[in-house]
Design a protein around this motif. Sequence first.
Motif, short mmCIF file in Angstrom:
data_model
loop_
_atom_site.label_atom_id
_atom_site.label_comp_id
_atom_site.label_asym_id
_atom_site.label_seq_id
_atom_site.Cartn_x
_atom_site.Cartn_y
_atom_site.Cartn_z
N GLU A 293 27.33 -44.18 6.60
CA GLU A 293 26.61 -43.84 5.37
C GLU A 293 27.47 -42.97 4.47
N LYS A 294 27.49 -43.28 3.19
CA LYS A 294 28.19 -42.46 2.22
C LYS A 294 27.19 -42.00 1.17
N PHE A 295 26.80 -40.75 1.26
CA PHE A 295 25.86 -40.19 0.33
C PHE A 295 26.60 -39.52 -0.82
N VAL A 296 25.96 -39.48 -1.99
CA VAL A 296 26.53 -38.81 -3.16
C VAL A 296 25.48 -37.87 -3.72
N LEU A 297 25.96 -36.76 -4.27
CA LEU A 297 25.07 -35.76 -4.84
C LEU A 297 25.00 -35.98 -6.35
N LEU A 298 23.87 -36.51 -6.81
CA LEU A 298 23.70 -36.86 -8.21
C LEU A 298 23.39 -35.64 -9.07
N GLU A 299 22.57 -34.74 -8.51
CA GLU A 299 22.15 -33.56 -9.27
C GLU A 299 21.63 -32.51 -8.29
N TYR A 300 21.73 -31.25 -8.68
CA TYR A 300 21.12 -30.18 -7.90
C TYR A 300 20.76 -29.03 -8.82
N GLY A 301 19.77 -28.25 -8.42
CA GLY A 301 19.32 -27.17 -9.28
C GLY A 301 18.71 -26.04 -8.49
N ASP B 223 7.58 -20.36 1.42
CA ASP B 223 6.58 -21.13 0.67
C ASP B 223 6.77 -21.05 -0.85
N LYS B 224 7.96 -20.65 -1.29
CA LYS B 224 8.26 -20.59 -2.71
C LYS B 224 9.37 -21.58 -3.03
N GLN B 225 9.17 -22.35 -4.12
CA GLN B 225 10.18 -23.32 -4.53
C GLN B 225 11.43 -22.58 -5.03
N VAL B 226 12.59 -22.95 -4.48
CA VAL B 226 13.83 -22.28 -4.88
C VAL B 226 14.91 -23.25 -5.33
N GLY B 227 14.61 -24.54 -5.39
CA GLY B 227 15.61 -25.48 -5.87
C GLY B 227 15.39 -26.89 -5.37
N TYR B 228 16.37 -27.75 -5.65
CA TYR B 228 16.26 -29.17 -5.29
C TYR B 228 17.64 -29.83 -5.28
N LEU B 229 17.70 -30.97 -4.63
CA LEU B 229 18.86 -31.86 -4.65
C LEU B 229 18.37 -33.25 -5.00
N VAL B 230 19.18 -34.02 -5.71
CA VAL B 230 18.93 -35.45 -5.88
C VAL B 230 20.11 -36.18 -5.25
N ILE B 231 19.83 -36.94 -4.20
CA ILE B 231 20.88 -37.60 -3.43
C ILE B 231 20.76 -39.11 -3.58
N GLY B 232 21.91 -39.75 -3.72
CA GLY B 232 21.95 -41.20 -3.77
C GLY B 232 22.78 -41.74 -2.62
N GLU B 233 22.63 -43.04 -2.37
CA GLU B 233 23.43 -43.70 -1.35
C GLU B 233 24.40 -44.62 -2.06
N SER B 234 25.68 -44.44 -1.80
CA SER B 234 26.70 -45.23 -2.48
C SER B 234 26.49 -46.70 -2.19
N PRO B 235 26.61 -47.56 -3.22
CA PRO B 235 26.36 -49.00 -3.02
C PRO B 235 27.37 -49.66 -2.10
N ASP B 236 28.53 -49.03 -1.87
CA ASP B 236 29.52 -49.65 -0.99
C ASP B 236 29.44 -49.10 0.43
#
Length: 285
Positions: A98-106, A80-93
């Motif tokens: 499905e081709k996912f891309v990792l835009l940012e993570y922390g 129950d404690k926040q330990v991070g995040y991902l920001v994922i996008g879907e490639s336009p092509d």
Amino acid sequence: MTRRFLPFIAALLSLMLLSSLAYAQDEASWDKQFQKQIREWMDAIASRDPQFKQWQDAKTDVQTLGAGQHQWLVSIKKADKQVGYLVIGESPDSTSHEKFVLLEYGVGEYILFDDAFAPKEIAAEPVYDGFASYWLITQKSDTQMVNAKTGEMYPTSFQISEPAIDAFAGEQLIQNGQRLTQMRILSAAESDPFDHIGWVSQLSTADTDVSWNQLWKQDYASPVTLAVPIHQSQVLAPFVVGSLHLWNDQNAYVGVWDEGLRFVPYSYAHRVGRFFVNETSSPAE
């Protein structure tokens, strides 16, 4: 209703049912692939970088970022404690696969678009754009931005810039199946960029160009600073570079200290900001 319409109606209903079933199957397949990719990236980072060890066996929650943007925020919690995040996008092509891309993570307690900093009692749309990410508040004819990391509300006079993160092709981002192969720590403890202000005096000088090879190979006596002008240069956001990640020995990401470590593609950071080596620091002999 005459009999001659009955076969047509039956066929139409059958077609609608088949379409609905196909859509449900496609949606289930997409979600399965998406969840699988989240776990693969989390495991790849946690097993390679000890700073992310809390990600092991952590739980995730997904929310959509913006309308029709094909971007998702994955918040990561453990006990129950926040330990991070991902920001994922879907490639336009993306096609059938499905081709996912990792835009940012922390990693850390404070994530992007944290509910604790979200605008209260006002409809706000989350807009992801790297360091310039914000909540967009629209009231009558006025619009206002709120910093997605800190909750700081910008003046209504601030202008929205064209998204910079969208300008990068998929091959410059982490994609399906890629692994974190190398890492390097430059500054293990979080620090304030104003603790070493040598970079401030360099802002007015000719453009510096600290390459990835310099960041990766050279040892600096003082922190390296990344200064990023955002929102049409109305705000200057400086960050101390903490860590470097290399995926598949080719895709480079820079981790900066910002209430925790946040990693963005080096190609993006180098385009929107400038890396400074403090004048008081120099590469180790």
